[in-house]
Design an enzyme around this catalytic site. Structure first.
Site, PDB file in Angstrom:
ATOM      1  N   THR A  44      -1.333   0.607 -10.175  1.00  0.00           N
ATOM      2  CA  THR A  44      -2.628   0.084  -9.726  1.00  0.00           C
ATOM      3  C   THR A  44      -3.372   1.076  -8.825  1.00  0.00           C
ATOM      4  O   THR A  44      -4.513   0.839  -8.448  1.00  0.00           O
ATOM      5  CB  THR A  44      -2.464  -1.298  -9.047  1.00  0.00           C
ATOM      6  OG1 THR A  44      -3.746  -1.892  -8.881  1.00  0.00           O
ATOM      7  CG2 THR A  44      -1.749  -1.185  -7.700  1.00  0.00           C
ATOM      8  N   GLU A  97     -12.613   0.647  -9.732  1.00  0.00           N
ATOM      9  CA  GLU A  97     -12.301  -0.306 -10.808  1.00  0.00           C
ATOM     10  C   GLU A  97     -13.232  -0.204 -12.022  1.00  0.00           C
ATOM     11  O   GLU A  97     -12.774  -0.313 -13.171  1.00  0.00           O
ATOM     12  CB  GLU A  97     -12.291  -1.751 -10.275  1.00  0.00           C
ATOM     13  CG  GLU A  97     -11.131  -2.050  -9.333  1.00  0.00           C
ATOM     14  CD  GLU A  97     -11.308  -1.488  -7.929  1.00  0.00           C
ATOM     15  OE1 GLU A  97     -12.471  -1.178  -7.553  1.00  0.00           O
ATOM     16  OE2 GLU A  97     -10.305  -1.342  -7.197  1.00  0.00           O
ATOM     17  N   GLU A 125       0.835  -1.206   0.000  1.00  0.00           N
ATOM     18  CA  GLU A 125       0.000   0.000   0.000  1.00  0.00           C
ATOM     19  C   GLU A 125       0.870   1.256   0.000  1.00  0.00           C
ATOM     20  O   GLU A 125       0.555   2.247  -0.657  1.00  0.00           O
ATOM     21  CB  GLU A 125      -0.934   0.020   1.222  1.00  0.00           C
ATOM     22  CG  GLU A 125      -1.921  -1.134   1.310  1.00  0.00           C
ATOM     23  CD  GLU A 125      -3.070  -1.033   0.317  1.00  0.00           C
ATOM     24  OE1 GLU A 125      -3.106  -0.082  -0.476  1.00  0.00           O
ATOM     25  OE2 GLU A 125      -3.924  -1.942   0.325  1.00  0.00           O
ATOM     26  N   ARG A 146       0.678   3.774  -3.243  1.00  0.00           N
ATOM     27  CA  ARG A 146       0.037   5.082  -2.993  1.00  0.00           C
ATOM     28  C   ARG A 146       1.078   6.189  -2.797  1.00  0.00           C
ATOM     29  O   ARG A 146       0.983   7.246  -3.422  1.00  0.00           O
ATOM     30  CB  ARG A 146      -0.875   5.000  -1.765  1.00  0.00           C
ATOM     31  CG  ARG A 146      -1.974   3.965  -1.937  1.00  0.00           C
ATOM     32  CD  ARG A 146      -2.982   3.996  -0.809  1.00  0.00           C
ATOM     33  NE  ARG A 146      -3.736   2.752  -0.766  1.00  0.00           N
ATOM     34  CZ  ARG A 146      -5.006   2.650  -0.393  1.00  0.00           C
ATOM     35  NH1 ARG A 146      -5.674   3.700  -0.023  1.00  0.00           N
ATOM     36  NH2 ARG A 146      -5.604   1.473  -0.372  1.00  0.00           N
ATOM     37  N   ASP A 157      -5.717  -9.740  -7.612  1.00  0.00           N
ATOM     38  CA  ASP A 157      -5.957  -8.806  -8.730  1.00  0.00           C
ATOM     39  C   ASP A 157      -4.737  -8.234  -9.445  1.00  0.00           C
ATOM     40  O   ASP A 157      -4.460  -8.553 -10.610  1.00  0.00           O
ATOM     41  CB  ASP A 157      -6.886  -7.665  -8.261  1.00  0.00           C
ATOM     42  CG  ASP A 157      -6.491  -7.002  -6.935  1.00  0.00           C
ATOM     43  OD1 ASP A 157      -5.422  -7.337  -6.399  1.00  0.00           O
ATOM     44  OD2 ASP A 157      -7.244  -6.137  -6.453  1.00  0.00           O
TER      45      ASP A 157
HETATM   46  C1  DMJ Z   1      -6.563   0.655  -4.643  1.00  0.00           C
HETATM   47  O1  DMJ Z   1      -5.734   0.915  -3.578  1.00  0.00           O
HETATM   48  C2  DMJ Z   1      -5.825  -0.041  -5.750  1.00  0.00           C
HETATM   49  O2  DMJ Z   1      -6.539   0.094  -6.937  1.00  0.00           O
HETATM   50  C3  DMJ Z   1      -5.586  -1.499  -5.441  1.00  0.00           C
HETATM   51  O3  DMJ Z   1      -4.993  -2.180  -6.506  1.00  0.00           O
HETATM   52  C4  DMJ Z   1      -6.899  -2.182  -5.109  1.00  0.00           C
HETATM   53  N1  DMJ Z   1      -7.628  -1.501  -4.081  1.00  0.00           N
HETATM   54  C5  DMJ Z   1      -7.785  -0.064  -4.156  1.00  0.00           C
HETATM   55  C6  DMJ Z   1      -9.011   0.435  -4.866  1.00  0.00           C
HETATM   56  O4  DMJ Z   1     -10.128  -0.328  -4.779  1.00  0.00           O
END
Ligand code: DMJ
Length: 604
Positions: free
Chosen positions: A567, A479, A157, A161, A303
């Site tokens: 992501t 998403e 995370e 981020r 994912d």
């Molecule tokens: C985000 O932090 C990122 O897209 C991650 O890959 C999945 N979860 C959240 C959004 O839903």
């Protein structure tokens, strides 16, 4: 430490009063509290009115000329971002969490926090030309933010981020200085990259495991990796394998190979777990590098492993075919083992195999899976438009099938919104399917679902969806709008923009918080007004609003054949490997059906 929570997590409990007089006393207190106010009180009707008021003002200021005015719709998304940001600045500035109903903030890591919301939103502010807000954020980062914190953080995370946020801010500021011009002040042009280097150096401690698989957490001060306290000490598949775009771009920017090597090693180890058809169990041991779970899914914990395969291939300008190979294999595996059709309307469903590929298919789709249609379309055209890709001699029937597959899967995700009272998707949807399920790769002609969603309440297509009581929350996730953005850019079909606008409308109507405090995640998409969860996720400004803004904006901003989004929706440019970097590993020949799953280890 913070971890994205894919499943339902309990809302605050209510104490039960056994004695009657205590109950009366409680009722009186509640009524007094209601009348005289309290910081934490939720006022659902007021929220609904605020949402309606905001929506009325948004829809009346949106031009109603014959042709839809996308530029003015894009402006409305910017207004939603400004509203979210003003609330955050006013009530929780500098905090990692923002609770817009109670108008409070909280640090995940004391005493100064990680800049969780601020750093994640930098590039959105840049794209939206929010100069005043960006300047405020920069000054805070320069004067207050430090990562020398004696505390553990989640490796993944924090990478996607914070590191991702700094890197894309550096990219946009350097390549497009006119996009959001601010006085760089004392921090100068290197502020973001210096923060990125400092943070990445601390995060690298997580990779010092016996196998090279990063530990789930790392202490930012001691730089020591910490194995997960849950899941038998294993790291999640998606987390271990969704740090590569960030580390590789940093390596490219700085010329420092160790970022590259640490992140690349993970891919080699994961590929050697050698499970079937490119699909992997969702946990991996940092000690042995072996899979510790048979559970295969594209939702939580699975994912972005799949997402980063094709994006690594594109990031280094298609010079590392090893990742295309892994993506192709995995996509084939999905079609064979995970993709089926719902009853009676034949929506395309990408389910899960909780007890391995030989076990039963669970017809469950996390909203998280809805990134996949966009990623499949991206892979089919390498980020070009469909029209451009079809001109090429390399265009195949399989590419076309993948585009059709992406469209059908996205339709299933759109249905998750259309089927609810609020027009917002639940966290998880289940589907009615045939027994035994009909698998995609057993068919020569793919079934097609209804062309449109009949809006009548008793329309047959509603029967395909099953939403369980505990899965009805909506966490402002990106998403589906992410995939709408990709499909719009690639196919040019305006339908995808239209659906994006309807989703934006539903967010404004049902998730707005009164007093200009912004937007909140909600507890039930089937209830109007929905109960609030009193939280603004950092991916609301970083991803959901960004993708909506790009969806309604011009196509030449961040073209998909020139950049990759990480992501967390942070854009990085594609680059050439140059002399410094090469793919440092090769794939072993596969026997096809290895099962190397080992029992989980004990957490230490
Ligand atoms: C985000 O932090 C990122 O897209 C991650 O890959 C999945 N979860 C959240 C959004 O839903």
């Amino acid at each position: 430490m913070y971890k994205d929570k894919p499943y339902n997590y309990p809302t605050s409990g209510r104490a039960g009063f056994r004695k009657r007089y205590l109950a009366y006393f409680g009722v009186v207190l509640v009524i007094l509290f209601w009348f005289f106010g309290g910081k934490t009180r939720d006022r659902p009707l007021l929220r609904e009115a605020a949402g309606k008021g905001l929506w009325d003002s948004i829809s009346s200021s949106t031009s109603k000329t014959k042709a839809t005015d996308w530029a003015s719709r894009q402006e409305q998304v910017k207004k939603a971002m400004q509203l979210s940001w003003t609330g955050y600045e006013k009530y929780a500035w500098g905090y990692d969490e923002y609770h817009p109903v109670s108008k409070t903030g909280r640090h995940m890591v004391p005493p100064t926090g990680l800049g969780w919301i601020i750093v994640d939103a930098l590039d959105t502010m840049m794209l939206m030309n929010m100069t005043t807000e960006l300047k405020h954020a920069r000054d805070w980062i320069r004067t207050t933010l430090t990562y020398d914190l004696d505390h553990d953080v989640n490796t993944f995370e924090t990478t996607i981020r914070m590191l991702g946020g700094f890197l894309s801010a550096h990219y946009l500021q350097t390549e497009f200085p006119e996009m959001c011009p601010v006085d760089l002040g004392a921090g100068g042009e290197d502020l973001y990259i210096e923060k990125a280097v400092d943070l990445a150096t601390r995060l690298l401690g997580a990779y010092e495991s016996p196998s090279g698989i990063p530990y789930a957490s790392v202490n930012l001060h001691s730089m020591r990796g910490i194995r997960s306290h849950a899941d038998g000490g294993a790291s999640s598949l998606a987390e271990a394998t969704s740090v590569q775009l960030e580390m590789k771009y940093l390596a490219h920017l700085t010329g420092e190979k160790h970022y590259w090597e640490a992140a690349e090693k993970v891919m080699e180890v994961i590929d050697k777990t050698g499970e079937k058809d490119g699909l992997k169990g969702i946990f991996v041991s940092p000690t042995t590098g072996l899979s510790t779970s048979h559970n295969v899914r594209l939702g939580s914990r699975g994912d972005s492993y799949y997402e980063y395969l094709i994006k690594q291939y594109l990031q280094t300008s298609k010079k590392e075919p090893i990742y295309l190979d892994m993506w192709d294999e995995a996509l084939g595996g999905m079609k064979k083992h995970l993709v089926t059709y719902s009853e009676p309307s034949k929506f395309t469903v990408l389910g899960e195999r909780p007890s391995g590929l030989d076990g039963p298919l669970s017809p469950k789709m996390d909203h998280l899976v809805c990134f996949l249609p966009g990623t499949i379309a991206l892979a089919a055209t390498d980020g070009q438009t469909l029209a451009q890709a079809k001109q090429k001699t390399t265009w195949t029937a399989e590419n076309q099938q993948n585009i059709d597959f992406a469209k059908e899967l996205l339709k299933t995700c759109i249905g998750m919104y259309k089927v609810t009272q609020t027009g917002l998707a639940p966290e998880i949807s289940y589907f009615k399917i045939a027994d035994p399920p009909i698998m995609m790769n057993s068919l020569t002609t793919l079934p097609s679902s209804p062309k449109t969603f009949d809006p009548s309440a008793d329309a047959a297509w509603h029967e395909d969806y099953e939403i369980h009581l505990l899965d009805r929350h909506n966490l402002q996730r990106p998403e589906t709008v992410e995939s709408l953005f990709y499909l719009w850019r690639i196919t040019g079909e305006e339908y995808y923009r239209q659906v994006g606008w309807e989703i934006f409308e539903a967010f404004v109507k049902h998730t707005t918080v009164p007093d200009g405090a912004g937007f909140s995640s909600i507890g039930n998409v089937e209830e109007i007004p929905p109960p609030t969860r009193d939280n603004m996720e950092s991916f609301w400004p970083a991803e959901t609003l960004k993708y909506l803004y790009l969806l309604f904006g011009p196509d030449d901003v961040l073209p998909l054949d020139k950049i990759v989004f990480n992501t967390e929706a942070h854009p990085f440019p594609n680059f050439d490997l140059g002399k410094l970097f090469t793919t440092g590993w090769t794939r072993e020949k596969k026997t096809g059906t290895t099962s190397s799953v080992q029992p989980s280890e004990t957490a230490s």
